[in-house]
Design a protein around this motif. Structure first.
Motif, short mmCIF file in Angstrom:
data_model
loop_
_atom_site.label_atom_id
_atom_site.label_comp_id
_atom_site.label_asym_id
_atom_site.label_seq_id
_atom_site.Cartn_x
_atom_site.Cartn_y
_atom_site.Cartn_z
N PRO A 1 -9.82 34.46 -31.80
CA PRO A 1 -9.34 33.98 -33.11
C PRO A 1 -8.04 33.19 -33.08
N PHE A 2 -7.58 32.79 -31.91
CA PHE A 2 -6.38 31.97 -31.82
C PHE A 2 -6.51 31.08 -30.58
N PRO A 3 -5.81 29.94 -30.56
CA PRO A 3 -5.92 29.02 -29.42
C PRO A 3 -5.06 29.45 -28.23
N ILE A 4 -5.38 28.89 -27.07
CA ILE A 4 -4.58 29.08 -25.86
C ILE A 4 -4.16 27.70 -25.36
N ILE A 5 -2.88 27.57 -25.06
CA ILE A 5 -2.34 26.32 -24.54
C ILE A 5 -2.60 26.23 -23.03
N ALA A 6 -3.03 25.06 -22.58
CA ALA A 6 -3.18 24.81 -21.15
C ALA A 6 -1.90 24.16 -20.63
N ASP A 7 -1.24 24.84 -19.69
CA ASP A 7 0.01 24.32 -19.13
C ASP A 7 -0.11 24.27 -17.61
N ASP A 8 -1.20 23.63 -17.14
CA ASP A 8 -1.50 23.65 -15.71
C ASP A 8 -0.46 22.91 -14.87
N LYS A 9 0.32 22.02 -15.49
CA LYS A 9 1.40 21.35 -14.75
C LYS A 9 2.74 22.08 -14.87
N ILE B 1 -6.23 42.71 -33.39
CA ILE B 1 -5.33 42.92 -34.54
C ILE B 1 -4.87 41.58 -35.14
N SER B 2 -5.60 40.51 -34.87
CA SER B 2 -5.18 39.19 -35.36
C SER B 2 -5.09 39.15 -36.88
N ASP B 3 -5.93 39.96 -37.56
CA ASP B 3 -5.86 39.99 -39.02
C ASP B 3 -4.50 40.50 -39.51
N GLU B 4 -3.86 41.35 -38.73
CA GLU B 4 -2.54 41.85 -39.12
C GLU B 4 -1.50 40.74 -39.07
N PHE B 5 -1.62 39.84 -38.11
CA PHE B 5 -0.71 38.69 -38.06
C PHE B 5 -1.01 37.73 -39.21
N THR B 6 -2.30 37.50 -39.47
CA THR B 6 -2.68 36.62 -40.58
C THR B 6 -2.15 37.16 -41.90
N LYS B 7 -2.24 38.47 -42.08
CA LYS B 7 -1.77 39.10 -43.30
C LYS B 7 -0.27 38.84 -43.52
N ARG B 8 0.46 38.69 -42.44
CA ARG B 8 1.91 38.45 -42.50
C ARG B 8 2.25 36.96 -42.50
N GLY B 9 1.23 36.11 -42.55
CA GLY B 9 1.47 34.67 -42.56
C GLY B 9 1.96 34.14 -41.23
#
Length: 221
Positions: free
Chosen positions: A97-105, A56-64
């Motif tokens: 369609p979106f990034p993931i943050i690496a927070d291994d520490k 549903i990433s397009d729904e978030f994009t549609k909302r900016g």
């Protein structure tokens, strides 16, 4: 444990992600943002959640709204796991369609109050809970929801609250229980009857209650 309150300026952290190193405010630009954490890659509930978010990433994009996820795993693990996530959606050739943050520490997880004390990895270290942060274009925290690691989120509800946040940021209204777009909204109590009449050309209706106080005022935008 440190955390954030509504209205706080969201930290302009730097982090490694699946699209490279980012500075969070630069990543958002002038957009709204949603940052959601998950306990661990290659786990069942997390896979269903990110698969839904991707679908549903397009729904978030549609909302900016710019989307970004986070967990305590490495960028390499995120990239491998992303293929499983998209395969869950039967979209093996399409990237997440979106990034993931690496927070291994766990530095960012501690700063944002994201750790779940009851869920731990094989080494006894706490995992991230299922946090949701919605950030406005002013870089301030507009909404936070904290789920335990064992409970998956409802992304339809996240879209609904974003619709409410964006509407109420522009109009002097509030959204009642179970509100959905195009439903009637409520006139905020600080508006006088004259101000409400001027602002809402479709009219204002008031529900009578035993107290006689006229605070339940509705309008259709």
């Amino acid at each position: 444990m440190p955390g954030l309150l509504l209205g706080d300026q969201f930290p302009n952290f730097e982090a490694d992600t699946t699209i490279g190193r980012i500075k969070f405010h630069d990543f958002l630009g002038n957009s709204w943002g949603i940052l959601f954490s998950h306990p661990k890659d290659f786990t069942p509930v997390c896979t269903t959640e990110l698969a839904c978010a991707a679908r549903i990433s397009d729904e978030f994009t549609k909302r900016g709204v710019k989307m970004i996820a986070l967990s305590i795993d490495s960028v390499e693990d995120h990239r491998h796991w992303s293929k499983d996530v998209m395969a869950f959606n039967s979209e093996t050739e399409i990237p997440l369609p979106f990034p993931i943050i690496a927070d291994d520490k766990r530095e960012l997880s501690i700063q944002l109050g994201m750790l779940d004390p009851d869920e731990r990895d094989k080494d006894g270290m706490p995992l991230t809970a299922r946090c949701v942060f919605v950030i406005g274009p002013d870089k301030k925290l507009k909404l936070s929801i904290l789920y335990p690691a064992t409970t998956g989120r409802n992304f339809d509800e996240l879209l609904r609250v974003i619709d409410s946040l964006q509407l109420t940021a522009q109009k002097k209204v509030a959204t009642p229980v179970n509100w959905k777009p195009n439903d009637k909204v409520m006139v905020i109590p600080s508006l006088s009857e004259a101000e409400a009449a001027a602002l809402f050309p479709n009219g204002v209706t008031t529900k009578e209650v035993p107290s006689g106080k006229k605070y339940l005022r509705y309008t259709q935008l």
